[in-house]
Design a protein around this motif. Structure first.
Motif, PDB file in Angstrom:
ATOM      1  N   ARG A 214      34.527  20.863  17.978  1.00 18.21           N
ATOM      2  CA  ARG A 214      33.296  19.772  17.798  1.00 18.21           C
ATOM      3  C   ARG A 214      33.481  19.228  19.202  1.00 18.21           C
ATOM      4  NH1 ARG A 214      31.811  18.731  12.925  1.00 18.21           N
ATOM      5  NH2 ARG A 214      30.045  17.612  14.045  1.00 18.21           N
ATOM      6  N   SER A 215      32.733  19.631  20.122  1.00 23.02           N
ATOM      7  CA  SER A 215      32.253  18.812  21.412  1.00 23.02           C
ATOM      8  C   SER A 215      31.498  17.840  21.192  1.00 23.02           C
ATOM      9  CB  SER A 215      31.933  20.114  22.336  1.00 23.02           C
ATOM     10  OG  SER A 215      30.872  20.817  22.148  1.00 23.02           O
ATOM     11  N   ASP A 216      30.419  18.025  20.399  1.00 19.60           N
ATOM     12  CA  ASP A 216      29.616  16.806  20.104  1.00 19.60           C
ATOM     13  C   ASP A 216      30.114  15.504  19.670  1.00 19.60           C
ATOM     14  OD1 ASP A 216      30.456  17.910  17.795  1.00 19.60           O
ATOM     15  OD2 ASP A 216      28.768  17.570  16.593  1.00 19.60           O
ATOM     16  N   GLN A 217      30.853  15.583  18.913  1.00 15.96           N
ATOM     17  CA  GLN A 217      31.850  14.195  18.695  1.00 15.96           C
ATOM     18  C   GLN A 217      32.530  13.830  19.944  1.00 15.96           C
ATOM     19  OE1 GLN A 217      34.590  15.090  15.520  1.00 15.96           O
ATOM     20  NE2 GLN A 217      32.885  15.413  14.024  1.00 15.96           N
ATOM     21  N   ILE A 218      33.024  14.700  20.890  1.00 17.05           N
ATOM     22  CA  ILE A 218      33.939  14.079  22.015  1.00 17.05           C
ATOM     23  C   ILE A 218      32.676  13.528  22.982  1.00 17.05           C
ATOM     24  CG2 ILE A 218      35.166  14.951  24.062  1.00 17.05           C
ATOM     25  CD1 ILE A 218      36.270  17.033  22.443  1.00 17.05           C
ATOM     26  N   LEU A 219      31.590  14.155  23.007  1.00 16.91           N
ATOM     27  CA  LEU A 219      30.637  13.946  23.845  1.00 16.91           C
ATOM     28  C   LEU A 219      30.165  12.201  23.318  1.00 16.91           C
ATOM     29  CD1 LEU A 219      28.446  17.207  24.828  1.00 16.91           C
ATOM     30  CD2 LEU A 219      30.111  15.783  26.146  1.00 16.91           C
ATOM     31  N   GLN A 220      29.963  12.292  22.119  1.00 20.30           N
ATOM     32  CA  GLN A 220      29.315  11.232  21.482  1.00 20.30           C
ATOM     33  C   GLN A 220      30.334   9.842  21.748  1.00 20.30           C
ATOM     34  OE1 GLN A 220      26.302  10.439  19.893  1.00 20.30           O
ATOM     35  NE2 GLN A 220      26.935   8.385  20.313  1.00 20.30           N
ATOM     36  N   ARG A 221      31.470   9.911  21.673  1.00 22.20           N
ATOM     37  CA  ARG A 221      32.721   8.910  21.926  1.00 22.20           C
ATOM     38  C   ARG A 221      32.898   8.891  23.537  1.00 22.20           C
ATOM     39  NH1 ARG A 221      37.683  11.780  18.201  1.00 22.20           N
ATOM     40  NH2 ARG A 221      36.416  11.404  16.140  1.00 22.20           N
ATOM     41  N   MET A 222      32.492   9.945  24.171  1.00 24.11           N
ATOM     42  CA  MET A 222      32.403   9.466  25.565  1.00 24.11           C
ATOM     43  C   MET A 222      31.392   8.643  26.051  1.00 24.11           C
ATOM     44  SD  MET A 222      32.302  12.401  28.572  1.00 24.11           S
ATOM     45  CE  MET A 222      32.272  12.030  30.478  1.00 24.11           C
ATOM     46  N   SER A 223      30.246   9.070  25.489  1.00 28.69           N
ATOM     47  CA  SER A 223      28.923   7.995  25.517  1.00 28.69           C
ATOM     48  C   SER A 223      29.169   6.582  25.133  1.00 28.69           C
ATOM     49  CB  SER A 223      27.732   8.611  24.960  1.00 28.69           C
ATOM     50  OG  SER A 223      26.648   7.887  24.819  1.00 28.69           O
ATOM     51  N   ASP A 224      29.615   6.407  24.071  1.00 27.76           N
ATOM     52  CA  ASP A 224      29.961   5.081  23.450  1.00 27.76           C
ATOM     53  C   ASP A 224      30.946   4.407  24.587  1.00 27.76           C
ATOM     54  OD1 ASP A 224      28.587   5.589  21.481  1.00 27.76           O
ATOM     55  OD2 ASP A 224      29.937   6.033  20.103  1.00 27.76           O
ATOM     56  N   PHE A 225      31.953   5.018  24.899  1.00 32.20           N
ATOM     57  CA  PHE A 225      33.051   4.407  25.850  1.00 32.20           C
ATOM     58  C   PHE A 225      32.525   4.081  27.046  1.00 32.20           C
ATOM     59  CE2 PHE A 225      36.050   5.018  29.295  1.00 32.20           C
ATOM     60  CZ  PHE A 225      36.832   3.958  28.934  1.00 32.20           C
ATOM     61  N   MET A 226      31.444   4.855  27.781  1.00 30.38           N
ATOM     62  CA  MET A 226      30.911   4.460  29.050  1.00 30.38           C
ATOM     63  C   MET A 226      29.869   3.307  28.662  1.00 30.38           C
ATOM     64  SD  MET A 226      29.966   8.292  30.337  1.00 30.38           S
ATOM     65  CE  MET A 226      29.542   7.515  31.928  1.00 30.38           C
ATOM     66  N   ARG A 227      29.224   3.268  27.642  1.00 24.28           N
ATOM     67  CA  ARG A 227      28.319   2.042  27.377  1.00 24.28           C
ATOM     68  C   ARG A 227      29.143   0.882  27.351  1.00 24.28           C
ATOM     69  NH1 ARG A 227      23.189   3.117  26.498  1.00 24.28           N
ATOM     70  NH2 ARG A 227      22.659   5.271  25.687  1.00 24.28           N
ATOM     71  N   ASP A 228      30.331   0.824  26.787  1.00 24.23           N
ATOM     72  CA  ASP A 228      31.166  -0.154  26.527  1.00 24.23           C
ATOM     73  C   ASP A 228      31.696  -0.730  27.875  1.00 24.23           C
ATOM     74  OD1 ASP A 228      30.644  -0.339  23.837  1.00 24.23           O
ATOM     75  OD2 ASP A 228      32.423   0.736  23.269  1.00 24.23           O
ATOM     76  N   LEU A 229      32.227   0.288  28.512  1.00 28.25           N
ATOM     77  CA  LEU A 229      32.681  -0.002  29.997  1.00 28.25           C
ATOM     78  C   LEU A 229      31.671  -0.508  30.849  1.00 28.25           C
ATOM     79  CD1 LEU A 229      35.276   0.406  31.655  1.00 28.25           C
ATOM     80  CD2 LEU A 229      34.500   2.561  32.384  1.00 28.25           C
ATOM     81  N   GLU A 230      30.685  -0.179  30.945  1.00 29.83           N
ATOM     82  CA  GLU A 230      29.449  -0.753  31.636  1.00 29.83           C
ATOM     83  C   GLU A 230      29.305  -1.925  31.301  1.00 29.83           C
ATOM     84  OE1 GLU A 230      24.954   0.227  33.132  1.00 29.83           O
ATOM     85  OE2 GLU A 230      25.873   1.541  31.449  1.00 29.83           O
TER      86      GLU A 230
END
Length: 303
Positions: A214-230
């Motif tokens: 389920r790479s889509d879940q990994i990509l979604q978590r990566m996107s959320d993490f990048m938004r929080d980090l920014e």
């Protein structure tokens, strides 16, 4: 003022070297972890790390990569526009003061300023690229969620991306049309920019293509993490901007004031370069400026 002038230049050199040295260990550790994970998850005979790709490039290509990372056109004209003004300034300052060493000092100061300017432009370019990544990843997740493969989702999401990220993704698609795997194509396209999220995305794509999941879940978590980090990084920059600006002003003011006074009244500064006592004063001033600059740097980094 000349002692402060020389000392401030040495301070900037030391500060730049410390910043690069302290950041190098973290960057090497992160990239080594990504390469190690990718090596275990992909085929060893076909996997080439991002660092190996960059090390295989000739020095001329590395300079072109540096200019691209700064958002400049990698051409001979750009190099001439960056180098020639410094040479003119150094020769003019040396003739004005009648001391060749002062001309070399001005030339060194100019190239140091150019280096800091390029470093700042690269930071801004990195921030712009990272800021575009969450939207791109979310578009990929949406495309993958309706039944598209990752390759098709990548291609569809690329159509909605604006520069400066768009040319990188377009280059990756060009490599895939030539028969290269998507993860390696993205790695080749992004090797000039040293962008950590793209390297991680290449690892995720390679893992999904070869193993599945389920790479889509990994990509979604990566996107959320990048938004929080920014968001956290923006808050930190806003909180510490006054202190960092004060440190820059205190560090650059002696250089600017001393350079102006040396050029305006060269007869006053010439004994500092010829008299033994003047040379000792220059040395002491340089050491004191280095100590003060180091304390300012530590103060700014501790926030």
């Amino acid at each position: 003022m000349t002692p402060l002038l020389l000392g401030s230049t040495a301070l900037l050199l030391v500060a730049a070297a410390m910043a690069l040295w302290w950041g190098l260990a973290t960057r090497l550790q992160q990239r080594a972890a990504a390469d190690h994970a990718a090596t275990r998850l992909t085929q060893p005979e076909t996997r080439v790390s991002a660092d190996e790709l960059r090390n295989q490039r000739p020095p001329s290509k590395r300079w072109q990569d540096l200019l691209r990372r700064a958002g400049l056109t990698p051409s001979a004209r750009t190099v001439v526009l960056l180098v020639v003004p410094g040479i003119i300034a150094g020769v003019g300052a040396g003739l004005r003061l009648g001391v060749a060493g002062f001309g070399l000092f001005v030339l060194l100061l100019y190239f140091l300023g150019i280096g800091l300017w390029l470093y700042r432009r690269m930071e801004k370019m990195q921030q712009r690229l990272v800021a575009q990544m969450p939207d791109f990843l979310e578009n990929m997740v949406r495309m993958a969620g309706i039944g598209n493969s990752l390759s098709m989702a990548f291609q569809s999401a690329t159509q909605n991306v604006e520069p400066p990220l768009r040319p990188i993704l377009d280059n990756a698609l060009t490599y895939t049309r030539a028969g290269m795997d998507l993860d390696r194509a993205l790695q080749h396209a992004a090797q000039s920019y040293h962008l950590r999220p793209l390297e991680m995305l290449a690892v995720i794509l390679g893992t999904s293509i070869r193993i599945g999941g389920r790479s889509d879940q990994i990509l979604q978590r990566m996107s959320d993490f990048m938004r929080d980090l920014e968001e956290v990084q923006r808050e930190l920059q806003a909180t510490t901007s006054e202190t960092r600006m004060s440190a820059w002003v205190l560090g650059l003011l002696p250089i600017v004031a001393g350079l102006f006074m040396a050029l305006a009244s060269p007869d006053f500064f010439q004994p500092m370069f010829h008299d033994p006592l003047g040379k000792k004063i220059l040395l002491v001033a340089a050491l004191m400026e280095l100590g003060g600059g180091f304390l300012l740097y530590r103060l700014a980094k501790s926030l």
